[in-house]
Design a protein around this motif. Sequence first.
Motif, PDB file in Angstrom:
ATOM      1  N   LEU A  44      21.820  39.701  42.220  1.00 48.21           N
ATOM      2  CA  LEU A  44      22.363  39.963  40.886  1.00 48.21           C
ATOM      3  C   LEU A  44      21.991  38.839  39.923  1.00 48.21           C
ATOM      4  O   LEU A  44      21.622  37.738  40.347  1.00 48.21           O
ATOM      5  N   PRO A  45      22.136  39.092  38.618  1.00 50.07           N
ATOM      6  CA  PRO A  45      22.010  37.995  37.657  1.00 50.07           C
ATOM      7  C   PRO A  45      23.061  36.925  37.954  1.00 50.07           C
ATOM      8  O   PRO A  45      24.144  37.235  38.469  1.00 50.07           O
ATOM      9  N   GLN A  46      22.776  35.686  37.641  1.00 51.35           N
ATOM     10  CA  GLN A  46      23.706  34.601  37.909  1.00 51.35           C
ATOM     11  C   GLN A  46      25.053  34.841  37.240  1.00 51.35           C
ATOM     12  O   GLN A  46      26.098  34.452  37.757  1.00 51.35           O
ATOM     13  N   LYS A  47      25.056  35.514  36.100  1.00 47.21           N
ATOM     14  CA  LYS A  47      26.296  35.729  35.353  1.00 47.21           C
ATOM     15  C   LYS A  47      26.993  37.036  35.730  1.00 47.21           C
ATOM     16  O   LYS A  47      27.944  37.450  35.064  1.00 47.21           O
ATOM     17  N   GLY A  48      26.532  37.670  36.792  1.00 45.94           N
ATOM     18  CA  GLY A  48      27.117  38.949  37.167  1.00 45.94           C
ATOM     19  C   GLY A  48      27.714  38.958  38.560  1.00 45.94           C
ATOM     20  O   GLY A  48      27.060  38.576  39.518  1.00 45.94           O
ATOM     21  N   ASP A  49      28.972  39.342  38.671  1.00 50.27           N
ATOM     22  CA  ASP A  49      29.616  39.671  39.937  1.00 50.27           C
ATOM     23  C   ASP A  49      30.980  40.276  39.604  1.00 50.27           C
ATOM     24  O   ASP A  49      31.344  40.391  38.427  1.00 50.27           O
ATOM     25  N   LYS A  50      31.717  40.668  40.618  1.00 52.73           N
ATOM     26  CA  LYS A  50      33.010  41.316  40.370  1.00 52.73           C
ATOM     27  C   LYS A  50      33.990  40.391  39.643  1.00 52.73           C
ATOM     28  O   LYS A  50      34.755  40.822  38.784  1.00 52.73           O
ATOM     29  N   GLY A  51      33.968  39.106  39.998  1.00 53.46           N
ATOM     30  CA  GLY A  51      34.902  38.169  39.395  1.00 53.46           C
ATOM     31  C   GLY A  51      34.627  37.921  37.934  1.00 53.46           C
ATOM     32  O   GLY A  51      35.546  37.874  37.104  1.00 53.46           O
ATOM     33  N   LEU A  52      33.352  37.760  37.578  1.00 50.55           N
ATOM     34  CA  LEU A  52      32.998  37.526  36.176  1.00 50.55           C
ATOM     35  C   LEU A  52      33.252  38.774  35.331  1.00 50.55           C
ATOM     36  O   LEU A  52      33.646  38.678  34.172  1.00 50.55           O
TER      37      LEU A  52
END
Length: 250
Positions: free
Chosen positions: A162-170
């Motif tokens: 994923l992009p560094q700025k993308g995940d479930k938490g963000l």
Amino acid sequence: MTAFLFVTDLDNTLIGDDAALKELNQHLEQHRQEHGTKIVYSTGRSPALYRKLTREKSLLSPDALITSVGTEICFDPQEEIVDQEWADVLSQGWNRDAVVAIAAHYSDLVPQPDTEQRPFKASYVLSEEISSELLPRLESSLKEKGLDVKVIYSGGQDLDILPQKGDKGLALQFLRQKWDMDATKTVVCGDSGNDIALFSAGEERGIIVGNARPELRQWYEENKKDYHYFAQAHYADGILEGLYHFGFLA
């Protein structure tokens, strides 16, 4: 009782016990009607696989839907319009073609079906037996090419880049700020590795269901916090147990 933000993973967290799901749905819908509580599903599934699940299970209509391991947010799942503001955040520095080209050098990485390949997610199947040896090499290759990405391995088979700025938490933080919901009035629920981002995003109340995968159990043991609760019960029954523990339900 006051409004809270309820965020849950789907497979093996909310889903797994139909009777418990029905009971939890009744509590959540009543709370939403009476207090304005917001319900969010945060899943590794693509929009297509989420739609498939809605035909198989009785799910409440969410106030927002986070799909594809946090890389897509939709405020109206019926319309399936991806939030452009979140997409703009993820697009910064993201080069999906370069990621896929590097992953292609690893024959043990088997691409997931086309439906699971998303604009901000490259997804593969990787056997647990070789994951500990391959993952460091893959991450090193990506870094050498100057790709600032995030590699998430979950469930003993699913690998997502994923992009560094993308995940479930963000994605959760994005919604929480948009709706001005305090962390103490937010509860997150999960069972596997890609849910770690939900529990480590901030001081949101976290419910880890009793059937959690080994990678999440290990993370919990190494990162114990008084605002994280490891339920005894499984699936939706474990979520109910946690909601009572934190006082979101009485």
